[in-house]
Design a protein around this motif. Structure first.
Motif, PDB file in Angstrom:
ATOM      1  N   CYS A  57      11.363   2.975  -4.457  1.00 57.92           N
ATOM      2  CA  CYS A  57      10.198   2.356  -5.101  1.00 57.92           C
ATOM      3  C   CYS A  57      10.415   0.882  -5.430  1.00 57.92           C
ATOM      4  O   CYS A  57       9.491   0.078  -5.336  1.00 57.92           O
ATOM      5  CB  CYS A  57       9.876   3.056  -6.425  1.00 57.92           C
TER       6      CYS A  57
ATOM      7  N   GLN B 214       7.486  -0.175 -13.684  1.00 55.34           N
ATOM      8  CA  GLN B 214       6.078   0.165 -13.480  1.00 55.34           C
ATOM      9  C   GLN B 214       5.870   0.841 -12.132  1.00 55.34           C
ATOM     10  O   GLN B 214       5.130   1.827 -12.021  1.00 55.34           O
ATOM     11  CB  GLN B 214       5.204  -1.091 -13.581  1.00 55.34           C
TER      12      GLN B 214
ATOM     13  N   THR C 112       4.547   4.683 -11.828  1.00 59.03           N
ATOM     14  CA  THR C 112       3.277   4.928 -11.122  1.00 59.03           C
ATOM     15  C   THR C 112       3.459   5.920  -9.981  1.00 59.03           C
ATOM     16  O   THR C 112       2.697   6.883  -9.851  1.00 59.03           O
ATOM     17  CB  THR C 112       2.711   3.599 -10.584  1.00 59.03           C
TER      18      THR C 112
ATOM     19  N   GLN D 144       4.192   9.643 -10.921  1.00 61.52           N
ATOM     20  CA  GLN D 144       3.046  10.397 -11.418  1.00 61.52           C
ATOM     21  C   GLN D 144       2.060  10.761 -10.316  1.00 61.52           C
ATOM     22  O   GLN D 144       1.086  11.454 -10.556  1.00 61.52           O
ATOM     23  CB  GLN D 144       2.306   9.580 -12.490  1.00 61.52           C
ATOM     24  N   ASP D 145       2.317  10.305  -9.132  1.00 61.41           N
ATOM     25  CA  ASP D 145       1.435  10.536  -7.991  1.00 61.41           C
ATOM     26  C   ASP D 145       2.024  11.638  -7.105  1.00 61.41           C
ATOM     27  O   ASP D 145       3.189  12.021  -7.243  1.00 61.41           O
ATOM     28  CB  ASP D 145       1.333   9.218  -7.201  1.00 61.41           C
TER      29      ASP D 145
ATOM     30  N   ASP E 241       5.456   6.023 -20.365  1.00 53.89           N
ATOM     31  CA  ASP E 241       5.126   4.630 -20.074  1.00 53.89           C
ATOM     32  C   ASP E 241       6.399   3.802 -20.183  1.00 53.89           C
ATOM     33  O   ASP E 241       7.218   4.028 -21.082  1.00 53.89           O
ATOM     34  CB  ASP E 241       4.105   4.091 -21.073  1.00 53.89           C
TER      35      ASP E 241
END
Length: 181
Positions: free
Chosen positions: A30, A104, A108, A111-112, A131
């Motif tokens: 990522c 971030q 992100t 969570q996908d 978060d």
């Protein structure tokens, strides 16, 4: 004053090793392939210079009571596997000038459905992600060191949640009635 204990290291279970590898690989995928990833909570291991990621497995949460499965095996020597659904929390710390963007991106994508697809070969399923939080602090020479942290909760598959023991049992019973005297 106690000295630094360099002779011992924490016990690393197969699940902990898999968590650090999987989360580290996910973070590199990522946030950047060249980032060093180190396991947190190890003695006498310095952090890498520059940007890096620290992965620290910590708490476990049980989600169900135990389940049992039996394998009769040969000659009455079989096995019983007792499993219990659980999840593990992993803290991920990002250090360096791009720490916020990296945290971030990881939060992100975890969570996908992308996160689910990535962790599937590791026999892990992402459940929740916090978060990202800024924890920038002072390093040597009064220089601010950018640090962002998040927590991932992952559910390991059956490979990691069961204990197998040998058990004597039988699966062929020959019953009959005997007359009373």
């Amino acid at each position: 004053m106690a000295g630094l204990d360099t002779g011992t290291q924490p016990v690393v279970t197969p699940l902990d090793a898999a968590l650090v590898k999987a989360v580290g690989d996910f973070c590199r995928w990522c946030a950047g392939a060249g980032l060093p990833v180190v396991r947190g909570w190890t003695n006498a291991v310095s952090r890498p210079p520059g940007a890096h990621i620290v992965v620290t497995p910590f708490s476990a949460t049980w989600h169900a009571t135990t389940s049992r499965s039996y394998d009769p095996g040969e000659d009455g020597r079989g096995r019983v596997t007792v499993a219990r659904s659980m999840s593990r929390r992993v803290q991920v710390d990002f250090y360096g000038p791009d720490a916020q963007a990296q945290a971030q991106a990881v939060a992100t994508l975890a969570q996908d459905m992308t996160g689910c697809d990535f962790f599937r070969p590791y026999d892990l399923t992402p459940l929740t992600v916090t978060d990202p939080q800024e924890l920038t602090g002072m390093a040597g020479n009064e220089q601010a060191e950018p640090r962002w942290m998040l927590e991932l909760e992952l559910q390991p598959g059956p490979e990691f949640s069961g204990v197998t023991v040998e058990l004597d049992f039988f699966d062929n019973v020959n019953l009959g009635l005997h007359p009373q005297a």
